[in-house]
Design an enzyme around this catalytic site. Sequence first.
Site, mmCIF file in Angstrom:
data_model
loop_
_atom_site.group_PDB
_atom_site.id
_atom_site.type_symbol
_atom_site.label_atom_id
_atom_site.label_comp_id
_atom_site.label_asym_id
_atom_site.label_seq_id
_atom_site.Cartn_x
_atom_site.Cartn_y
_atom_site.Cartn_z
ATOM 1 N N GLN A 76 51.918 -85.710 -32.966
ATOM 2 C CA GLN A 76 52.306 -84.348 -33.337
ATOM 3 C C GLN A 76 52.686 -83.500 -32.131
ATOM 4 O OE1 GLN A 76 48.727 -83.849 -36.154
ATOM 5 N NE2 GLN A 76 50.333 -82.641 -37.107
ATOM 6 N N HIS A 81 43.626 -88.507 -42.766
ATOM 7 C CA HIS A 81 44.937 -87.867 -42.571
ATOM 8 C C HIS A 81 45.417 -88.084 -41.128
ATOM 9 C CE1 HIS A 81 47.702 -84.190 -43.122
ATOM 10 N NE2 HIS A 81 47.744 -84.422 -41.821
ATOM 11 N N GLU A 82 44.497 -87.897 -40.164
ATOM 12 C CA GLU A 82 44.888 -88.027 -38.751
ATOM 13 C C GLU A 82 45.161 -89.490 -38.377
ATOM 14 O OE1 GLU A 82 45.791 -85.397 -37.505
ATOM 15 O OE2 GLU A 82 44.694 -84.023 -38.796
ATOM 16 N N HIS A 98 48.564 -90.478 -39.281
ATOM 17 C CA HIS A 98 49.570 -90.051 -38.297
ATOM 18 C C HIS A 98 49.782 -91.128 -37.222
ATOM 19 C CE1 HIS A 98 50.827 -85.933 -39.104
ATOM 20 N NE2 HIS A 98 49.588 -85.532 -39.292
ATOM 21 N N GLY A 141 42.565 -80.645 -37.570
ATOM 22 C CA GLY A 141 42.770 -81.953 -36.950
ATOM 23 C C GLY A 141 44.157 -82.021 -36.366
ATOM 24 N N CYS A 145 49.639 -79.866 -43.305
ATOM 25 C CA CYS A 145 49.828 -80.526 -42.010
ATOM 26 C C CYS A 145 50.582 -79.598 -41.067
ATOM 27 C CB CYS A 145 50.620 -81.814 -42.222
ATOM 28 S SG CYS A 145 50.890 -82.748 -40.714
ATOM 29 N N LEU A 146 50.115 -79.554 -39.809
ATOM 30 C CA LEU A 146 50.780 -78.707 -38.812
ATOM 31 C C LEU A 146 52.243 -79.111 -38.619
ATOM 32 C CD1 LEU A 146 47.992 -78.564 -36.046
ATOM 33 C CD2 LEU A 146 48.649 -76.713 -37.590
HETATM 34 ZN ZN LIG Z 1 49.008 -83.853 -40.262
#
Ligand SMILES: [Zn+2]
Length: 162
Positions: A50, A131-132, A135, A45, A89-90
């Site tokens: 991000q 989670h997304e 963000h 995701g 997380c990225l």
């Molecule tokens: Zn994340």
Amino acid sequence: MIREIKVLPNDGLREQTEQIDEISSETLELLDDLYDTMVSGDGVGIAAPQIGENVKIALVQIDDEDELLELINPKIILATGTDIFVEGCLSIPKIYGTVRRNEKIVVNYLDREGEQCQIIAEDYLARVIQHEIDHLNGILFIDKMIEEIPETELEAYYESHN
Ligand SMILES: [Zn+2]
């Protein structure tokens, strides 16, 4: 186009995002860039902040064979049950930890055609969507982390929780 993934500390990851009022050619380009960047980062995701875009767009795709979810202005309208599992997380490299999430959610969103859509998601898919969406509100999983799991213990964690 693959874009640079913003990592902590980055102020943009902590901001509230703007609603998409109109799906323009820039919106479609952003959706494509998010996809390319998510795939290149081997993520399940990704959310617009991000890659430095302060808007309410997130993508989710757990497996290559799964349908790609392009969530524009996503809103959780119902959430039930709770479940604890590990996340990463990225934007927060090398950190993993357990987070409590709702087990089942109902989400309203717009797709790239501007159609009002609804998805009912459970378990891991529900987790990634939550989670997304976090963000999009400047919230990161480390804010909710119960226990950090060292990278070296991840494999053992997955094995004991499947
Ligand atoms: Zn994340």
